[in-house]
Design a protein around this motif. Structure first.
Motif, PDB file in Angstrom:
ATOM      1  N   MET A   1       0.845  -1.168   0.000  1.00 50.77           N
ATOM      2  CA  MET A   1       0.000   0.000   0.000  1.00 50.77           C
ATOM      3  C   MET A   1       0.889   1.229   0.000  1.00 50.77           C
ATOM      4  O   MET A   1       1.871   1.292   0.715  1.00 50.77           O
ATOM      5  CB  MET A   1      -0.896  -0.034   1.233  1.00 50.77           C
ATOM      6  CG  MET A   1      -1.877   1.110   1.230  1.00 50.77           C
ATOM      7  SD  MET A   1      -2.906   1.199   2.702  1.00 50.77           S
ATOM      8  CE  MET A   1      -3.904  -0.219   2.574  1.00 50.77           C
ATOM      9  N   SER A   2       0.551   2.220  -0.817  1.00 47.51           N
ATOM     10  CA  SER A   2       1.373   3.424  -0.879  1.00 47.51           C
ATOM     11  C   SER A   2       0.936   4.407   0.192  1.00 47.51           C
ATOM     12  O   SER A   2      -0.231   4.466   0.574  1.00 47.51           O
ATOM     13  CB  SER A   2       1.273   4.071  -2.254  1.00 47.51           C
ATOM     14  OG  SER A   2      -0.029   4.559  -2.436  1.00 47.51           O
ATOM     15  N   GLN A   3       1.900   5.160   0.656  1.00 54.69           N
ATOM     16  CA  GLN A   3       1.601   6.167   1.661  1.00 54.69           C
ATOM     17  C   GLN A   3       1.311   7.490   0.972  1.00 54.69           C
ATOM     18  O   GLN A   3       1.910   7.837  -0.025  1.00 54.69           O
ATOM     19  CB  GLN A   3       2.776   6.350   2.610  1.00 54.69           C
ATOM     20  CG  GLN A   3       2.948   5.196   3.567  1.00 54.69           C
ATOM     21  CD  GLN A   3       4.027   5.502   4.585  1.00 54.69           C
ATOM     22  OE1 GLN A   3       4.876   6.334   4.365  1.00 54.69           O
ATOM     23  NE2 GLN A   3       3.975   4.797   5.696  1.00 54.69           N
ATOM     24  N   CYS A   4       0.369   8.225   1.514  1.00 54.07           N
ATOM     25  CA  CYS A   4       0.013   9.530   0.986  1.00 54.07           C
ATOM     26  C   CYS A   4       0.274  10.549   2.081  1.00 54.07           C
ATOM     27  O   CYS A   4      -0.451  10.585   3.078  1.00 54.07           O
ATOM     28  CB  CYS A   4      -1.456   9.540   0.564  1.00 54.07           C
ATOM     29  SG  CYS A   4      -1.976  11.109  -0.127  1.00 54.07           S
ATOM     30  N   ASN A   5       1.315  11.352   1.886  1.00 49.34           N
ATOM     31  CA  ASN A   5       1.566  12.364   2.907  1.00 49.34           C
ATOM     32  C   ASN A   5       0.788  13.633   2.580  1.00 49.34           C
ATOM     33  O   ASN A   5       0.150  13.750   1.540  1.00 49.34           O
ATOM     34  CB  ASN A   5       3.066  12.637   3.056  1.00 49.34           C
ATOM     35  CG  ASN A   5       3.691  13.182   1.795  1.00 49.34           C
ATOM     36  OD1 ASN A   5       3.023  13.813   0.996  1.00 49.34           O
ATOM     37  ND2 ASN A   5       4.983  12.921   1.627  1.00 49.34           N
ATOM     38  N   ARG A   6       0.840  14.563   3.467  1.00 50.21           N
ATOM     39  CA  ARG A   6       0.066  15.798   3.318  1.00 50.21           C
ATOM     40  C   ARG A   6       0.467  16.568   2.069  1.00 50.21           C
ATOM     41  O   ARG A   6      -0.378  17.088   1.345  1.00 50.21           O
ATOM     42  CB  ARG A   6       0.270  16.661   4.559  1.00 50.21           C
ATOM     43  CG  ARG A   6      -0.621  17.842   4.576  1.00 50.21           C
ATOM     44  CD  ARG A   6      -0.490  18.677   5.805  1.00 50.21           C
ATOM     45  NE  ARG A   6       0.409  18.147   6.788  1.00 50.21           N
ATOM     46  CZ  ARG A   6       0.470  18.496   8.049  1.00 50.21           C
ATOM     47  NH1 ARG A   6      -0.342  19.397   8.498  1.00 50.21           N
ATOM     48  NH2 ARG A   6       1.331  17.979   8.883  1.00 50.21           N
ATOM     49  N   THR A   8       1.747  15.458  -0.816  1.00 53.21           N
ATOM     50  CA  THR A   8       1.228  14.781  -1.996  1.00 53.21           C
ATOM     51  C   THR A   8      -0.273  15.014  -2.136  1.00 53.21           C
ATOM     52  O   THR A   8      -0.779  15.278  -3.234  1.00 53.21           O
ATOM     53  CB  THR A   8       1.511  13.268  -1.913  1.00 53.21           C
ATOM     54  OG1 THR A   8       2.914  13.072  -1.749  1.00 53.21           O
ATOM     55  CG2 THR A   8       1.038  12.551  -3.155  1.00 53.21           C
ATOM     56  N   PHE A   9      -0.974  14.922  -1.032  1.00 47.39           N
ATOM     57  CA  PHE A   9      -2.417  15.147  -1.047  1.00 47.39           C
ATOM     58  C   PHE A   9      -2.755  16.554  -1.536  1.00 47.39           C
ATOM     59  O   PHE A   9      -3.632  16.738  -2.378  1.00 47.39           O
ATOM     60  CB  PHE A   9      -3.006  14.916   0.345  1.00 47.39           C
ATOM     61  CG  PHE A   9      -4.462  15.262   0.438  1.00 47.39           C
ATOM     62  CD1 PHE A   9      -5.417  14.425  -0.120  1.00 47.39           C
ATOM     63  CD2 PHE A   9      -4.870  16.426   1.050  1.00 47.39           C
ATOM     64  CE1 PHE A   9      -6.761  14.741  -0.046  1.00 47.39           C
ATOM     65  CE2 PHE A   9      -6.212  16.758   1.124  1.00 47.39           C
ATOM     66  CZ  PHE A   9      -7.162  15.916   0.577  1.00 47.39           C
ATOM     67  N   ILE A  10      -2.050  17.573  -1.024  1.00 45.13           N
ATOM     68  CA  ILE A  10      -2.308  18.961  -1.409  1.00 45.13           C
ATOM     69  C   ILE A  10      -2.025  19.160  -2.895  1.00 45.13           C
ATOM     70  O   ILE A  10      -2.810  19.803  -3.604  1.00 45.13           O
ATOM     71  CB  ILE A  10      -1.475  19.952  -0.555  1.00 45.13           C
ATOM     72  CG1 ILE A  10      -1.871  19.845   0.917  1.00 45.13           C
ATOM     73  CG2 ILE A  10      -1.597  21.362  -1.061  1.00 45.13           C
ATOM     74  CD1 ILE A  10      -3.285  20.275   1.218  1.00 45.13           C
ATOM     75  N   VAL A  11      -0.925  18.616  -3.389  1.00 42.75           N
ATOM     76  CA  VAL A  11      -0.580  18.752  -4.809  1.00 42.75           C
ATOM     77  C   VAL A  11      -1.656  18.106  -5.678  1.00 42.75           C
ATOM     78  O   VAL A  11      -2.095  18.678  -6.675  1.00 42.75           O
ATOM     79  CB  VAL A  11       0.812  18.134  -5.092  1.00 42.75           C
ATOM     80  CG1 VAL A  11       1.058  17.993  -6.590  1.00 42.75           C
ATOM     81  CG2 VAL A  11       1.895  18.975  -4.447  1.00 42.75           C
ATOM     82  N   GLN A  12      -2.112  16.919  -5.299  1.00 42.90           N
ATOM     83  CA  GLN A  12      -3.159  16.246  -6.067  1.00 42.90           C
ATOM     84  C   GLN A  12      -4.483  17.013  -5.997  1.00 42.90           C
ATOM     85  O   GLN A  12      -5.209  17.097  -6.981  1.00 42.90           O
ATOM     86  CB  GLN A  12      -3.346  14.819  -5.568  1.00 42.90           C
ATOM     87  CG  GLN A  12      -2.178  13.920  -5.906  1.00 42.90           C
ATOM     88  CD  GLN A  12      -2.311  12.530  -5.294  1.00 42.90           C
ATOM     89  OE1 GLN A  12      -3.096  12.313  -4.387  1.00 42.90           O
ATOM     90  NE2 GLN A  12      -1.510  11.599  -5.798  1.00 42.90           N
ATOM     91  N   LEU A  13      -4.773  17.582  -4.853  1.00 41.37           N
ATOM     92  CA  LEU A  13      -5.994  18.367  -4.690  1.00 41.37           C
ATOM     93  C   LEU A  13      -5.981  19.601  -5.598  1.00 41.37           C
ATOM     94  O   LEU A  13      -6.962  19.902  -6.277  1.00 41.37           O
ATOM     95  CB  LEU A  13      -6.162  18.788  -3.228  1.00 41.37           C
ATOM     96  CG  LEU A  13      -7.402  19.606  -2.904  1.00 41.37           C
ATOM     97  CD1 LEU A  13      -8.648  18.767  -3.109  1.00 41.37           C
ATOM     98  CD2 LEU A  13      -7.329  20.110  -1.475  1.00 41.37           C
ATOM     99  N   VAL A  14      -4.846  20.301  -5.632  1.00 41.15           N
ATOM    100  CA  VAL A  14      -4.724  21.489  -6.480  1.00 41.15           C
ATOM    101  C   VAL A  14      -4.821  21.106  -7.961  1.00 41.15           C
ATOM    102  O   VAL A  14      -5.507  21.769  -8.743  1.00 41.15           O
ATOM    103  CB  VAL A  14      -3.406  22.240  -6.182  1.00 41.15           C
ATOM    104  CG1 VAL A  14      -3.125  23.300  -7.217  1.00 41.15           C
ATOM    105  CG2 VAL A  14      -3.457  22.845  -4.788  1.00 41.15           C
ATOM    106  N   ALA A  15      -4.156  20.022  -8.341  1.00 41.69           N
ATOM    107  CA  ALA A  15      -4.188  19.579  -9.735  1.00 41.69           C
ATOM    108  C   ALA A  15      -5.613  19.194 -10.147  1.00 41.69           C
ATOM    109  O   ALA A  15      -6.083  19.570 -11.227  1.00 41.69           O
ATOM    110  CB  ALA A  15      -3.244  18.404  -9.943  1.00 41.69           C
ATOM    111  N   GLY A  16      -6.307  18.477  -9.292  1.00 43.76           N
ATOM    112  CA  GLY A  16      -7.677  18.078  -9.596  1.00 43.76           C
ATOM    113  C   GLY A  16      -8.612  19.268  -9.672  1.00 43.76           C
ATOM    114  O   GLY A  16      -9.466  19.352 -10.562  1.00 43.76           O
TER     115      GLY A  16
END
Length: 108
Positions: A1-6, A8-16
Motif C-alpha cells: 500500500m502506498s503512503q500519501c503524505n500531506r 502529496t495530497f495537497i498537490v493532487q488536490l490542487v491539480a484536480g
C-alpha cells in the motif's frame, strides 16, 4: 500500500481542482456559440435568423411579431443584438430570430 503524505495530497488536490475549473471554462465557451441555420437541431426546429424569412406554408401559425426577443426562453439583455436561448442550450440567437418552439413572454 502506498503512503500519501500531506504534501502529496495537497498537490493532487490542487491539480484536480485546476482540471475541474478548466473543464467548466470550456463548457462556458461552448455555451456562448452563435446558433446558425445550418445546425441540424436548429433546422429540425425551423430556426431562422430573421423571423420575416420563415416559410408561412410550413409554419402557418407563425407571425412576424413572434421573434426570439419576445420568447420566454430568450434571456438576452435589452439593446443587445444576440442573447442566450435556454431551448438551444444557451447558444446565442438573434433578437429577430424564430423557431417553432416560440413561447410568448408571460405564457404558461
Amino acid at each position: 500500500m502506498s503512503q500519501c503524505n500531506r504534501r502529496t495530497f495537497i498537490v493532487q488536490l490542487v491539480a484536480g481542482s485546476s482540471a475541474l475549473a478548466f473543464g467548466r471554462l470550456s463548457v462556458a465557451d461552448e455555451a456562448k456559440k452563435i446558433l446558425t441555420e445550418d445546425d441540424a437541431y436548429a433546422k429540425s426546429m425551423g430556426f431562422r435568423l430573421d423571423t420575416t424569412q420563415v416559410d408561412q406554408a410550413k409554419y402557418p401559425k407563425h407571425t412576424v411579431e413572434q421573434k426570439c426577443s419576445e420568447c420566454q426562453l430568450f434571456s438576452g439583455e435589452p439593446g443587445e443584438p444576440l442573447g442566450p436561448c435556454s431551448f438551444f442550450g444557451k447558444r446565442l440567437v438573434p433578437v429577430d430570430g424564430w423557431c417553432r418552439n416560440f413561447k410568448p413572454n408571460g405564457a404558461a
